[in-house]
Enzyme design. Structure first.
Site, PDB file in Angstrom:
ATOM      1  CG  PHE A 143      37.887  38.469  37.832  1.00 54.59           C
ATOM      2  CD1 PHE A 143      37.660  39.281  38.932  1.00 54.59           C
ATOM      3  CD2 PHE A 143      39.053  37.740  37.776  1.00 54.59           C
ATOM      4  CE1 PHE A 143      38.585  39.353  39.970  1.00 54.59           C
ATOM      5  CE2 PHE A 143      39.990  37.798  38.804  1.00 54.59           C
ATOM      6  CZ  PHE A 143      39.757  38.609  39.898  1.00 54.59           C
ATOM      7  CG  ASP A 183      41.532  37.834  30.426  1.00 56.57           C
ATOM      8  OD1 ASP A 183      42.376  36.916  30.582  1.00 56.57           O
ATOM      9  OD2 ASP A 183      41.066  38.490  31.366  1.00 56.57           O
ATOM     10  CE  LYS A 234      43.776  32.797  36.981  1.00 59.00           C
ATOM     11  NZ  LYS A 234      44.310  33.267  38.257  1.00 59.00           N
TER      12      LYS A 234
END
Length: 402
Positions: free
Chosen positions: A138, A223, A252
């Site tokens: 994801f 990632d 984030k």
């Protein structure tokens, strides 16, 4: 509460399925709804609020910078971008950084860099570059990214998709090597798959991938939008394997839970493929984002939050495993990124999260089977205990007590 929920449902696209709670304020590891009820946050906005809600130092950095200069675009130099990226590169041991806003934007930046590097440096023929990804990945919601997702719902109705991606099983280094061809530009991998269900690969997996990528002149791009910046008990999750990637994606937590801040970092020869006009972002690297990002990095080190995540994560996993309940299939994770996989025949993870909500704990399921437990890194040992007591009580409530 019902009126606000109904209003949001009426005017907002139906692309989320929130729990029925309306939040108004937050402080530290706690959130408060419009009725004044407090909830312990075990989600951290998918790691975006790793520093807790309303951290005084981050708020001070935000307000001070907002009063001076918030936005110029990259059409000019500012006094904030250089110091922020210098600190970020120093901490991560990367050569250069390219600032963006969201994690998906930073992943897209990584994909563009990998392809152009393949053509200009590695010598891959035009339009033949391939990027290897993992099943269960994801990386965001853009059309390119959902195009290499293995989740059917993420793809349904959004094609046609960009070619150039090859999928291998996560955690299988041999499958990675078998998939590499002379046209392979990069291997994009999450050190731990978050949305996939907090899936942790076998020990040494990333170290094996590092060796394979080096041997075949393939870029290893990690990632770490969810796993980076202390979440797993190290600054980066790839630090657990003692490796340095060729490219790194962060986001984030980099924005301190206050605004979107992300970056793609890479070694010099990878970043050198970008020239003025090749890539950009109006808001990427704005002074406000840089000020908050720099304060977040300082806070991460000074409060030793990675070490805190390591210690409290070990405590939380030990206490959850000690419950030894038949509805729990597995407890897995690293640091304060933990998944509690439930037996769907006994209780769905969605129902479990709803019952947690009623007991003053907020989390969210993934795939209906895994409850995410990823609180702010500033959570206390006492607050961990509150969460475990609530989880144990729900296991009793569903009538399947051990």
């Amino acid at each position: 509460m019902e009126q606000l929920i109904a209003l949001e449902k009426r005017v907002c696209a139906n692309n989320y399925d929130p729990l029925p709670v309306v939040l108004r304020s937050g402080a530290g590891a706690w959130l408060t709804d419009i009725h004044g009820k407090r909830y312990l946050d075990l989600m951290s906005a998918y790691s975006a609020t790793s520093f807790g809600h309303g951290h005084p130092r981050l708020l001070a950095a935000l307000t001070e910078q907002a009063q001076r200069l918030a936005m110029t675009s990259r059409a000019y130099y500012t006094d904030r971008l250089g110091p922020f990226l210098s600190r970020l590169c120093e901490m991560t041991r990367m050569d250069r950084a390219l600032p963006m806003n969201t994690g998906a934007e930073a992943v897209e930046t990584a994909l563009k860099a990998a392809r152009k590097w393949a053509y200009e440096v590695k010598g891959v023929a035009p339009d033949r570059a391939q990027i290897v990804v993992c099943a269960g990945n994801f990386a965001g919601r853009t059309t390119t990214i959902v195009g290499f997702s293995s989740e059917a719902q993420y793809r349904a109705g959004f094609g046609p998709f960009a070619p150039g991606f090859v999928t291998v099983p996560f955690g299988d280094a041999a499958a990675l090597e078998a998939a590499i061809t002379p046209d392979t530009a990069a291997f994009l991998v999450e050190p731990i798959q978050g949305e996939g269900g907090i899936v942790v690969p076998p020990d040494g997996y990333l170290a094996q991938c590092r060796a394979i990528c080096t041997r075949h002149d393939v870029l290893l791009i990690c990632d770490e939008v969810q796993t980076g910046l202390g979440r797993t008990g190290r600054l980066l999750a790839c630090d657990h394997d003692g490796i340095r990637p060729d490219g790194l994606v962060l986001g984030k937590a980099l924005g301190g839970g206050l605004l979107p801040v992300s970056a793609f970092l890479a070694r010099d020869d990878v970043m050198a493929v970008f020239r003025p006009g090749d890539h950009g972002s109006t808001f990427g690297g704005n002074p406000l984002a840089c000020a908050v990002g720099l304060a977040a990095l300082d806070l991460l080190e000074e409060e030793r939050l990675a070490q805190r995540a390591q210690a409290l994560g070990a405590l939380l996993m030990a206490e959850l495993r000690a419950l030894r309940h038949p509805a729990i299939r597995e407890i897995r994770g690293r640091g304060l990124l933990i998944g509690m996989e439930l037996d769907p025949a006994q209780v769905s993870a969605r129902v479990f999260c709803e019952r947690l909500m009623h007991r003053g704990i907020l989390s969210k399921d993934t795939h209906g089977t895994v409850v995410r437990l990823a609180p702010p890194l500033i959570i206390s040992e006492q607050e961990i205990g509150i969460a475990v007591v609530a989880i144990a009580a729900i296991l009793q409530d569903i009538g399947i007590a051990a």
